[in-house]
Design an enzyme around this catalytic site. Sequence first.
Site, PDB file in Angstrom:
ATOM      1  N   CYS A 171       0.702  -1.151  -0.097  1.00 46.76           N
ATOM      2  CA  CYS A 171       0.065  -0.008  -0.080  1.00 46.76           C
ATOM      3  C   CYS A 171       0.814   1.238  -0.122  1.00 46.76           C
ATOM      4  O   CYS A 171       0.309   2.318  -0.141  1.00 46.76           O
ATOM      5  CB  CYS A 171      -0.987  -0.070   1.129  1.00 46.76           C
ATOM      6  N   HIS A 302      -2.116   8.784   5.116  1.00 39.70           N
ATOM      7  CA  HIS A 302      -2.576   7.395   4.874  1.00 39.70           C
ATOM      8  C   HIS A 302      -3.890   6.998   5.044  1.00 39.70           C
ATOM      9  O   HIS A 302      -4.742   6.384   4.282  1.00 39.70           O
ATOM     10  CB  HIS A 302      -1.249   6.245   5.193  1.00 39.70           C
ATOM     11  N   HIS A 337      -9.842   2.301  -0.362  1.00 38.38           N
ATOM     12  CA  HIS A 337      -8.317   2.066  -0.209  1.00 38.38           C
ATOM     13  C   HIS A 337      -7.853   1.348  -1.304  1.00 38.38           C
ATOM     14  O   HIS A 337      -8.246   0.100  -1.431  1.00 38.38           O
ATOM     15  CB  HIS A 337      -8.112   1.084   0.833  1.00 38.38           C
TER      16      HIS A 337
END
Length: 410
Positions: A171, A302, A337
């Site tokens: 990620c 994030h 996400h």
Amino acid sequence: MWPPDDSGGRRVVVTGLGPVSSVGIGVADFTASLRAGKVGYSPITSFDPSGFPYQMAGEVSEFVPAQVLRRLDPSRWGRSSQFAAAAAGLAMRDAGLDGGQVPAASVAVVMGTTSGESQVVEELTAQAVAGGGGQAYEPGLLTRLPAARLAYAASEELGVTGPSVTLANACSASNYAIGYGYDLVCTGDAEVAVTGGADSVCRWAHAGFYRLGALSEKACSPFDRDRTGILTAEGGVAMVLESLDHAERRGARIYAEILGYGLNCDADHMVAPDAERIAECIRLAHARAGIKPADVSYICAHGTGTGSNDRAEATAVRIVFGDQPPPMSSIKSMLGHAMGAASGFGAVAATLAIAGGFLPPTVNWAHPDPDFSWLDPVPNHSRPAQVRIAQNHGFAFGGNNCITLLGALR
């Protein structure tokens, strides 16, 4: 000292953006969605979610490969590769570099990913189960499997022959890709670097995050007291990086400058982030960019919406910035996400914040978390702001942290 001098190599600027996301395809739509706080998740259609109690994801429902791709034959490529190629093409057109203005060998492509061609993996698995093993595999499907093809797809779509690299740092992969591309341009190994990432919604990632207890049922609410987790998402994203001299010679529109980046690894827990190591990564990025914490105007977090991630990220920010950090919002509240593309979308959002003079919001926010009540998450509505330096966060399983810093050109 910021702005940086030329002693460490060439200055690197952003001249093109190519988002292919659940909230919009192309710069105009993506920007409008960030300003409006548009939510892009909806009931899952990429696979049959029957049996899952949670059935929402941030799919790019408006993506029609044949309408965006100019060279690539979609039938030869998986969905993640299509996303990467489409994003790269949009970014190069946005930069005004889609007509062969740069020698093909001087253009590098660096793409990040978490799961590569995850949907291809699932198709092959289904064939093996139904047919009794690997002999049932469709040969044409096997050729679409390697994750390295994400960068190759973008290179083929652009008709460029410079370095073509796929990084699988989960990620934070897009931030790693941006850092790699920055280095290539800074050192003169490439004149232009197309950097970003891509991933696709798939059953096994959805199931994995559900089993981890990290999946939200309906909405992602980063930094909210009652946050419940992530929503998986997909898409492709690309940024065109080039040397400042090259951009100025051709009269390019310059969105922002890449000031530097920092990266490290927690080297501790597979899924639990470490606030001290994240703080160290932030300091590394600041040192490389030659800035101080007080210089940062905005942090694109994030911000996954899980309890542990948001707590660790907020703690790290407080360690570095003290009790009055800059505003910090999470666009995952809108997009979901997007895995390996996530920090790339964050970098685009940070770039647009600088160029457009606004802060993207954290939507679905209702209650301050008493653990970090000092945090300004830009709740629910974007707002005008002069952003001189934006800090973009990317954290990944395995503790792979990467922070990129962008600034207004001076």
